[in-house]
Design an enzyme around this catalytic site. Structure first.
Site, PDB file in Angstrom:
ATOM      1  N   GLU A  97       9.272  10.024   7.971  1.00 48.62           N
ATOM      2  CA  GLU A  97      10.243  10.991   8.470  1.00 48.62           C
ATOM      3  C   GLU A  97      11.500  10.194   8.682  1.00 48.62           C
ATOM      4  OE1 GLU A  97       9.705  11.587  12.541  1.00 48.62           O
ATOM      5  OE2 GLU A  97      10.455  13.626  12.589  1.00 48.62           O
ATOM      6  N   LYS A 146      10.952  20.874   9.348  1.00 49.53           N
ATOM      7  CA  LYS A 146      10.083  20.442  10.610  1.00 49.53           C
ATOM      8  C   LYS A 146      10.099  21.772  11.454  1.00 49.53           C
ATOM      9  CE  LYS A 146       9.224  16.829  14.282  1.00 49.53           C
ATOM     10  NZ  LYS A 146       9.812  15.719  14.321  1.00 49.53           N
ATOM     11  N   CYS A 148       5.932  14.558  11.513  1.00 44.70           N
ATOM     12  CA  CYS A 148       5.365  13.916  12.704  1.00 44.70           C
ATOM     13  C   CYS A 148       4.830  14.814  13.697  1.00 44.70           C
ATOM     14  CB  CYS A 148       6.828  13.625  13.377  1.00 44.70           C
ATOM     15  SG  CYS A 148       6.681  12.313  14.658  1.00 44.70           S
TER      16      CYS A 148
HETATM   17  N1  CDV Z   1       9.437  12.259  15.641  1.00 45.71           N
HETATM   18  C1  CDV Z   1       8.638  12.754  16.648  1.00 45.71           C
HETATM   19  O1  CDV Z   1       8.343  14.010  16.168  1.00 45.71           O
HETATM   20  N2  CDV Z   1       7.956  12.127  17.563  1.00 45.71           N
HETATM   21  C2  CDV Z   1       6.897  12.625  18.630  1.00 45.71           C
HETATM   22  C3  CDV Z   1       7.380  12.157  19.638  1.00 45.71           C
HETATM   23  C4  CDV Z   1       6.924  13.240  21.025  1.00 45.71           C
HETATM   24  C5  CDV Z   1       6.396  11.028  20.088  1.00 45.71           C
HETATM   25  C6  CDV Z   1       5.567  12.742  18.250  1.00 45.71           C
HETATM   26  O2  CDV Z   1       4.921  13.769  18.115  1.00 45.71           O
HETATM   27  O3  CDV Z   1       5.148  11.720  17.514  1.00 45.71           O
END
Ligand code: CDV
Length: 353
Positions: free
Chosen positions: A47, A126, A199
Site C-alpha cells: 500500500e 480502499k 490494508c
Molecule cells: N494502513 C492501514 O490501514 N493501517 C491500519 C491501522 C489501523 C493499523 C491497519 O488495519 O493495519
C-alpha cells in the site's frame, strides 16, 4: 494442464519524508528483478508504495499534494520505466499509491498491471479507511488521518481475470479434442480470478466474502500497519503494552485475519508490507506472507526491510474447500444475513424488565 502460478510478495523497508520517489522506484525495480530471477509471474508491492505513510502527519494542502500521483502511472516520468521493465520481464505487478483524480478526489488505490497486455487490468480504491477525520487533541498521539485525506473507495470489491498466467485447466481440457475456434479456446482458458483489498480491509470479513462470491482464487493485500498505535489498536487501558508487546500483538492480529479469511473463503492470500522504522520514529510491522486456502503460511518475510518471498500456488487447491465445507451454494443461508448489509453499527438487545 497445471493451474499453478508462481507468486511473489515484495516487502518494502521504510520510506521517509526525505526519500526521493526515483530512489524508491529503484528499490522496487531491484525487488522486481529478484522476483523474476526466482521465476515469479506476479509480484505484489505494498500500500502507498512510493512514499512514507503520510496519513500519520497533519499536513496543509500544499504539503499533502506531493504524496499523490496525478496521472497515468504507465506513462508518468517516475514510474513508466518500472512498468516497461515488468513488461520486458513478463511479470504482472500490483502496487498501491495515493491517487488524485482529475476531479480532485483522493483515493488510497491499488492497481493490477498485466505485462502481456501492457495495461492496468483492474483498479481498487480502499473502502475501509481507518482512523479519524480530525487530528487527535493529544500532541503526542500518533495520528491516522486516512479519513481526512482519502474518500472511501467507489469501485466495490470487484474480481477480475488476468490473462497469460496459466494454461488450459484440467477441468476444461479434453485431450481427445483439439480446440478449433477462438471462442472455443476462450471458453477453455483457465485465466485465474484475482481480487484486491488494501490494508485495513483485511480485517473485515465482508470484503473477503464479496470477492469469494465472485470466484476469486487469490486475494492481494498491500499494507502499512503500525506496530505501536494505542489510539487505534483497541487495547484495554487496564492492560498497557510496551512497544515490543504491541508490535508482537499487531503481527498476531495481522496473521490471524489473513489466515482465517483465506480458510473461510478457500482462497490464496498474498500480502506485502511496507515495514520498519519510518522517519526515525514510526514502526511498521513486517510479516508479508503467502497463505494457502487452508490458512497455511507458505512463505513469510523474516526482516522488516526490502525482501522478496515466493511460492507456487496451485489454484486448483481453491476448489477443495469450495466443494465441501465452504460450498457456498449448498450451505450459505442468505435469508439470515440481512443485518450484515442493513445495519452498520451495533444495536444491542433491549434490557430485561
Ligand atoms: N494502513 C492501514 O490501514 N493501517 C491500519 C491501522 C489501523 C493499523 C491497519 O488495519 O493495519
Amino acid at each position: 494442464m497445471a493451474h499453478t502460478i508462481k507468486i511473489a510478495a515484495a516487502q518494502l523497508g521504510p520510506n521517509h519524508l526525505t526519500s526521493r520517489r526515483e530512489d524508491v522506484v529503484d528499490r522496487m525495480l531491484r525487488l522486481l528483478h529478484e522476483a523474476a530471477s526466482y521465476g515469479a509471474q506476479f509480484v505484489l508491492f505494498p500500500e502507498l508504495a512510493f512514499v512514507t505513510f503520510f496519513p500519520r502527519y497533519v499536513l496543509t494542502p500544499e504539503e499533502l499534494e506531493p504524496f499523490f500521483e496525478h496521472g497515468d502511472l504507465l506513462t508518468s516520468p517516475t514510474t513508466a520505466a518500472f512498468f516497461s521493465e515488468a513488461r520486458r520481464l513478463s511479470v504482472d505487478v500490483s502496487l498501491g499509491f495515493a491517487e488524485r483524480t482529475p476531479e480532485g478526489e483522493g483515493f488510497n488505490t491499488s492497481i493490477y498491471y498485466s505485462a502481456s497486455t501492457h495495461s492496468i487490468l483492474s483498479k481498487y480504491r480502499k473502502i475501509h479507511l481507518p482512523g479519524f477525520v480530525d487530528p487527535l487533541p493529544d500532541p503526542n498521539a500518533i495520528n491516522q488521518l486516512e479519513k481526512k485525506y482519502f474518500q472511501p473507495g467507489n469501485l466495490g470489491f470487484t474480481a477480475f481475470r488476468a490473462p497469460a498466467l496459466v494454461g488450459i485447466t484440467t477441468e476444461h481440457s479434453d485431450s481427445t479434442k483439439v480446440p478449433r475456434s477462438s471462442s472455443e479456446r476462450e471458453a477453455m482458458r483457465g485465466d485465474p480470478i484475482f481480487g484486491m483489498i488494501i490494508c485495513n480491509d483485511r480485517r473485515w470479513p465482508e470484503a473477503w466474502r464479496c470477492l469469494a462470491l465472485q470466484g476469486t482464487e487469490v486475494v492481494f493485500c498491500g499494507y502499512n500497519t503500525q506496530g505501536y498505535c494505542p489510539e487505534l489498536a483497541g487495547t484495554s487501558p487496564h492492560k498497557p503494552q510496551t512497544k515490543a508487546e504491541a508490535e508482537a500483538a499487531a503481527l498476531v492480529d495481522h496473521l490471524l485475519v489473513m489466515q482465517s479469511n483465506c480458510y473461510m473463503n478457500s482462497v490464496f492470500g498474498v500480502c506485502a508490507a511496507k515495514a520498519g522504522l519510518e522517519d526515525g520514529n514510526f514502526d511498521l510491522i513486517g510479516g508479508s506472507s503467502i497463505i494457502d486456502p487452508k490458512g497455511k503460511i507458505l512463505a513469510m518475510t523474516e526482516t522488516r526491510g526490502d525482501e522478496v518471498i515466493v511460492a507456487d500456488c496451485d489454484l486448483d487447491e481453491v476448489k477443495y474447500g469450495r466443494s465441501a465445507i465452504f460450498d457456498f451454494d449448498r450451505h450459505r443461508r442468505v435469508e439470515a444475513y440481512a443485518l450484515i448489509t442493513g445495519q452498520t453499527g451495533v444495536v444491542e438487545p433491549p434490557f430485561l424488565r
